[in-house]
Design a protein around this motif. Structure first.
Motif, PDB file in Angstrom:
ATOM      1  N   ASP A 160       0.815  -1.208   0.000  1.00 51.04           N
ATOM      2  CA  ASP A 160       0.000   0.000   0.000  1.00 51.04           C
ATOM      3  C   ASP A 160       0.851   1.261   0.000  1.00 51.04           C
ATOM      4  OD1 ASP A 160      -2.654  -1.425   0.423  1.00 51.04           O
ATOM      5  OD2 ASP A 160      -1.562  -2.073   2.194  1.00 51.04           O
ATOM      6  N   LEU A 161       1.995   1.216   0.662  1.00 53.23           N
ATOM      7  CA  LEU A 161       2.890   2.370   0.680  1.00 53.23           C
ATOM      8  C   LEU A 161       3.681   2.514  -0.617  1.00 53.23           C
ATOM      9  CD1 LEU A 161       4.332   2.224   4.317  1.00 53.23           C
ATOM     10  CD2 LEU A 161       2.916   4.043   3.359  1.00 53.23           C
ATOM     11  N   GLY A 162       3.673   1.481  -1.448  1.00 55.25           N
ATOM     12  CA  GLY A 162       4.439   1.536  -2.693  1.00 55.25           C
ATOM     13  C   GLY A 162       5.917   1.293  -2.493  1.00 55.25           C
ATOM     14  N   VAL A 278     -10.683  10.257  12.964  1.00 52.07           N
ATOM     15  CA  VAL A 278     -10.949  10.360  11.531  1.00 52.07           C
ATOM     16  C   VAL A 278      -9.767  11.013  10.815  1.00 52.07           C
ATOM     17  CG1 VAL A 278     -12.418  11.478   9.809  1.00 52.07           C
ATOM     18  CG2 VAL A 278     -13.443  10.368  11.787  1.00 52.07           C
ATOM     19  N   GLY A 279      -9.175  12.031  11.459  1.00 48.46           N
ATOM     20  CA  GLY A 279      -8.006  12.680  10.869  1.00 48.46           C
ATOM     21  C   GLY A 279      -6.820  11.742  10.750  1.00 48.46           C
ATOM     22  N   VAL A 280      -6.611  10.881  11.758  1.00 48.53           N
ATOM     23  CA  VAL A 280      -5.511   9.906  11.703  1.00 48.53           C
ATOM     24  C   VAL A 280      -5.738   8.905  10.578  1.00 48.53           C
ATOM     25  CG1 VAL A 280      -4.373   8.041  12.956  1.00 48.53           C
ATOM     26  CG2 VAL A 280      -4.914  10.172  14.137  1.00 48.53           C
ATOM     27  N   MET A 281      -6.956   8.369  10.499  1.00 49.16           N
ATOM     28  CA  MET A 281      -7.250   7.380   9.458  1.00 49.16           C
ATOM     29  C   MET A 281      -7.205   8.022   8.071  1.00 49.16           C
ATOM     30  SD  MET A 281     -10.254   4.523   9.384  1.00 49.16           S
ATOM     31  CE  MET A 281     -11.545   5.704   9.764  1.00 49.16           C
ATOM     32  N   HIS A 282      -7.675   9.244   7.966  1.00 43.20           N
ATOM     33  CA  HIS A 282      -7.629   9.970   6.691  1.00 43.20           C
ATOM     34  C   HIS A 282      -6.191  10.168   6.240  1.00 43.20           C
ATOM     35  CE1 HIS A 282      -7.854  13.364   3.902  1.00 43.20           C
ATOM     36  NE2 HIS A 282      -9.141  13.085   3.736  1.00 43.20           N
ATOM     37  N   GLU A 283      -5.320  10.509   7.170  1.00 45.60           N
ATOM     38  CA  GLU A 283      -3.916  10.743   6.826  1.00 45.60           C
ATOM     39  C   GLU A 283      -3.203   9.446   6.450  1.00 45.60           C
ATOM     40  OE1 GLU A 283      -0.433  13.260   6.485  1.00 45.60           O
ATOM     41  OE2 GLU A 283      -2.602  13.533   6.408  1.00 45.60           O
ATOM     42  N   ILE A 284      -3.494   8.365   7.167  1.00 47.98           N
ATOM     43  CA  ILE A 284      -2.836   7.089   6.875  1.00 47.98           C
ATOM     44  C   ILE A 284      -3.229   6.593   5.488  1.00 47.98           C
ATOM     45  CG2 ILE A 284      -2.744   4.656   7.521  1.00 47.98           C
ATOM     46  CD1 ILE A 284      -2.912   5.481  10.422  1.00 47.98           C
ATOM     47  N   ILE A 285      -4.530   6.636   5.159  1.00 48.84           N
ATOM     48  CA  ILE A 285      -4.969   6.170   3.846  1.00 48.84           C
ATOM     49  C   ILE A 285      -4.451   7.096   2.751  1.00 48.84           C
ATOM     50  CG2 ILE A 285      -6.979   5.605   2.434  1.00 48.84           C
ATOM     51  CD1 ILE A 285      -8.496   4.923   4.910  1.00 48.84           C
ATOM     52  N   TYR A 331     -13.192  -6.919   3.135  1.00 44.30           N
ATOM     53  CA  TYR A 331     -13.609  -5.528   3.173  1.00 44.30           C
ATOM     54  C   TYR A 331     -12.407  -4.632   2.885  1.00 44.30           C
ATOM     55  CZ  TYR A 331     -18.207  -6.633   5.060  1.00 44.30           C
ATOM     56  OH  TYR A 331     -19.489  -7.104   5.214  1.00 44.30           O
ATOM     57  N   THR A 332     -12.616  -3.666   2.017  1.00 45.05           N
ATOM     58  CA  THR A 332     -11.579  -2.716   1.643  1.00 45.05           C
ATOM     59  C   THR A 332     -12.058  -1.312   1.964  1.00 45.05           C
ATOM     60  OG1 THR A 332     -10.869  -4.156  -0.167  1.00 45.05           O
ATOM     61  CG2 THR A 332     -10.110  -1.880  -0.217  1.00 45.05           C
ATOM     62  N   VAL A 333     -11.228  -0.549   2.681  1.00 46.01           N
ATOM     63  CA  VAL A 333     -11.551   0.823   3.052  1.00 46.01           C
ATOM     64  C   VAL A 333     -11.028   1.743   1.965  1.00 46.01           C
ATOM     65  CG1 VAL A 333     -11.352   2.611   4.812  1.00 46.01           C
ATOM     66  CG2 VAL A 333     -11.376   0.200   5.488  1.00 46.01           C
ATOM     67  N   VAL A 334     -11.915   2.556   1.394  1.00 44.44           N
ATOM     68  CA  VAL A 334     -11.563   3.461   0.300  1.00 44.44           C
ATOM     69  C   VAL A 334     -11.809   4.888   0.748  1.00 44.44           C
ATOM     70  CG1 VAL A 334     -11.938   4.039  -2.131  1.00 44.44           C
ATOM     71  CG2 VAL A 334     -12.280   1.691  -1.342  1.00 44.44           C
ATOM     72  N   LEU A 335     -10.853   5.766   0.487  1.00 45.85           N
ATOM     73  CA  LEU A 335     -11.017   7.187   0.768  1.00 45.85           C
ATOM     74  C   LEU A 335     -11.833   7.804  -0.364  1.00 45.85           C
ATOM     75  CD1 LEU A 335     -10.270   9.491   2.700  1.00 45.85           C
ATOM     76  CD2 LEU A 335      -8.244   9.897   1.290  1.00 45.85           C
ATOM     77  N   LYS A 336     -13.039   8.235  -0.072  1.00 48.40           N
ATOM     78  CA  LYS A 336     -13.979   8.644  -1.118  1.00 48.40           C
ATOM     79  C   LYS A 336     -13.506   9.862  -1.899  1.00 48.40           C
ATOM     80  CE  LYS A 336     -18.498   6.822   0.081  1.00 48.40           C
ATOM     81  NZ  LYS A 336     -19.919   7.137   0.274  1.00 48.40           N
ATOM     82  N   GLU A 337     -12.958  10.851  -1.220  1.00 46.18           N
ATOM     83  CA  GLU A 337     -12.599  12.084  -1.915  1.00 46.18           C
ATOM     84  C   GLU A 337     -11.442  11.897  -2.889  1.00 46.18           C
ATOM     85  OE1 GLU A 337      -9.922  14.897   0.454  1.00 46.18           O
ATOM     86  OE2 GLU A 337     -11.051  13.867   2.022  1.00 46.18           O
ATOM     87  N   ALA A 338     -10.729  10.758  -2.806  1.00 49.21           N
ATOM     88  CA  ALA A 338      -9.601  10.527  -3.707  1.00 49.21           C
ATOM     89  C   ALA A 338     -10.032   9.954  -5.049  1.00 49.21           C
ATOM     90  CB  ALA A 338      -8.591   9.579  -3.053  1.00 49.21           C
ATOM     91  N   TYR A 339     -11.320   9.583  -5.184  1.00 50.48           N
ATOM     92  CA  TYR A 339     -11.811   8.961  -6.411  1.00 50.48           C
ATOM     93  C   TYR A 339     -12.933   9.801  -7.000  1.00 50.48           C
ATOM     94  CZ  TYR A 339      -9.187   4.685  -5.490  1.00 50.48           C
ATOM     95  OH  TYR A 339      -8.187   3.777  -5.291  1.00 50.48           O
ATOM     96  N   LYS A 340     -13.019   9.764  -8.309  1.00 51.86           N
ATOM     97  CA  LYS A 340     -14.094  10.403  -9.043  1.00 51.86           C
ATOM     98  C   LYS A 340     -14.542   9.467 -10.154  1.00 51.86           C
ATOM     99  CE  LYS A 340     -15.356  14.642 -11.506  1.00 51.86           C
ATOM    100  NZ  LYS A 340     -14.875  15.962 -12.009  1.00 51.86           N
TER     101      LYS A 340
END
Length: 499
Positions: A160-162, A278-285, A331-340
């Motif tokens: 995930d980190l590449g 939420v801020g921690v999880m948002h930053e990690i993803i 289950y996969t957690v997806v950051l919504k604002e990163a996708y369109k």
């Protein structure tokens, strides 16, 4: 840069804890988002395919016996039988018998895969990508309360980190001022599971979250601790009652607490703690190249950070920020604002390389006229038997061979994931037909595939004469009699006209 000291800004006192009102979070409906499901489904089997690719490439002969891959099935994360998985992607792997007399088949890579792999290595070796990878790794260490992370957890998220496979040799030694490996090394068995990656220097420049960078670009007067609203994108059809909407509006007005600040002293039942989580999880993803991660992997990382239960509640309470996809059997957690519209908006060179692998995996060779058999010779595929006795004797073989009637004549076909899901359901129906052994189920399978390729005129002719494909119709004794009667009537009509 400061050595191992967490940066705390001035005037960072938090206001009195705000306890939540009565909100029925269990009633929040998590609706399906087809675009984000497609983004998850698109990389199906990509990770195990790359694991096999890296294993084969590491061999001097650039090939491996199938038995070796079978022995390492669990470590390679192969979901099915290795031989079935390899034969599912003929555009990636090639099966051959060494010397033409070998008993155990060997597997090697196609040239197209090697070309993409060469591009991938150039990405890993580029200066810009190595610096970006080191920055993301450093930010993850700064989020940790104790400024270190075990290598066994880091190995679970390196995809995930590449990070490259040899990140401990290629990335870590190149940045000794940022991080280092600590712990005891066992020379006989390689790296010990107790090894950890430790932060060496704290960077105030990098201790800024993606949310804060976005706010600073939009507001020149933004300062730490100011209220900030997270971008929310609810799935189509999502309905929010008045009570939940009121809570969300008040929650968005709370001060934003940076994930690089230690706020675990807040009570777990407060809204301030929830917004920090939420801020921690948002930053990690956001640190992950694909802006998504498996839920199990995220919770394991949360357990190390000491906020596993808080992460689970945040996923439940904020469907407008995070999306849980049930594709791929997990289950996969997806950051919504990163996708369109199901596409990742941020451009990343590694994601571009992975897209090329996915494109190559979806190429399926459909020419099945000749198949390899053990011994190096080729044998033509046998037609489907028409006799009733043979079909009843080998019903399963008949059901499988009926699929060949619906194949195209093209050599290559790009398979969409929706068609793949239909194919999986069809294979499930075929298995049920083989288990029941009835010809009625086979008829249902053929009907489920839709109309055949016959033209409308051909179907009308068959319906008029009572013909069906693959069956010899019994001779109608009244048919010849009716034809003779019509011919005699025509002859009498002609004679009357002539007189």
């Amino acid at each position: 840069m400061q050595f191992l000291f967490r940066y705390h800004p001035k005037n960072c006192r938090l206001r009195s804890p705000h306890h939540r009102g009565f909100v029925d979070f269990a009633a929040i409906k998590h609706l399906r988002d087809r675009g984000l499901d497609h983004a998850v489904q698109r990389e199906k089997h990509l990770k195990p395919m790359l694991n096999i690719k890296n294993l084969i490439k590491s061999e001097p002969a650039k090939s491996l016996p199938l038995s070796v891959i079978t022995q390492q099935k669990d470590s390679l994360e192969i979901p099915t039988r290795p031989i079935e998985f390899i034969r599912k992607y003929p555009s990636i792997f090639e099966e051959f018998l060494p010397g033409g007399i070998g008993v155990h088949p060997h597997i090697k890579l196609k040239q197209e895969v090697l070309d993409i792999d060469a591009e991938e290595q150039l990405v890993y070796q580029s200066e810009s990508y190595r610096q970006d990878t080191a920055d993301r790794l450093l930010k993850l260490l700064m989020i940790s309360r104790i400024n270190k992370i075990p290598l066994k957890i880091l190995n679970d998220i390196k995809w995930d980190l590449g990070l490259p496979e040899d990140y401990l040799k290629s990335i870590v030694p190149e940045f000794p001022d940022c991080f280092r490996v600590i712990g005891n090394k066992n020379l006989s068995s390689g790296l010990d599971s107790d090894l950890e990656l430790e932060l060496v220097c704290w960077s105030n420049e990098l201790a800024v979250s993606f949310i804060e960078n976005k706010a600073a670009k939009g507001k020149m007067d933004y300062k730490k601790g100011m209220p900030f609203a997270f971008p929310m994108h609810f799935s189509k059809g999502f309905e929010m009652d008045k009570q939940l909407k009121k809570w969300v509006d008040e929650w968005q007005k709370l001060p934003y607490i940076s994930p690089y600040e230690n706020a675990t002293h807040l009570g777990p039942s407060t809204d301030e703690s929830d917004k920090w989580t939420v801020g921690v999880m948002h930053e990690i993803i956001s640190l992950f190249v694909s802006k998504k991660v498996e839920k199990h992997t995220l919770l394991c990382l949360g357990e190390w950070l000491g906020i596993r239960s808080r992460l689970k509640r945040a996923l439940l309470h904020h469907p407008g920020i995070f999306y849980l996809s049930g594709k791929l059997g997990t289950y996969t957690v997806v950051l919504k604002e990163a996708y369109k519209r199901g596409m990742l908006m941020e451009k990343n060179p590694l994601i571009s390389i992975r897209s090329q692998y996915v494109h190559l995996m979806n190429i399926v060779i459909e020419d099945r006229k000749a198949t390899d058999v053990p011994g190096g010779s080729k044998q033509e595929k046998k037609p489907v038997p028409d006799s009733k006795e043979q079909r009843e004797k080998d019903d399963s073989q008949g059901v499988l061979e009926m699929n060949s009637d619906f194949e195209n004549d093209d050599d290559y076909k790009f398979v969409d994931e929706e068609e793949e899901e239909e194919g999986e359901s069809m294979s499930h129906a075929c298995r049920n037909a083989r288990s029941s052994g009835s010809r009625t189920n086979k008829k249902k399978i053929l009907n489920a595939r839709g109309p055949s390729r016959k033209t409308g005129r051909q179907r009308l002719v068959q319906k008029h004469h009572g013909m069906t494909e693959g069956k010899v119709q019994p001779k109608d004794p009244n048919r010849d009699r009716l034809t003779s009667f019509k011919s005699k009537r025509k002859l009498l009509t002609e004679r009357r006209t002539a007189t």
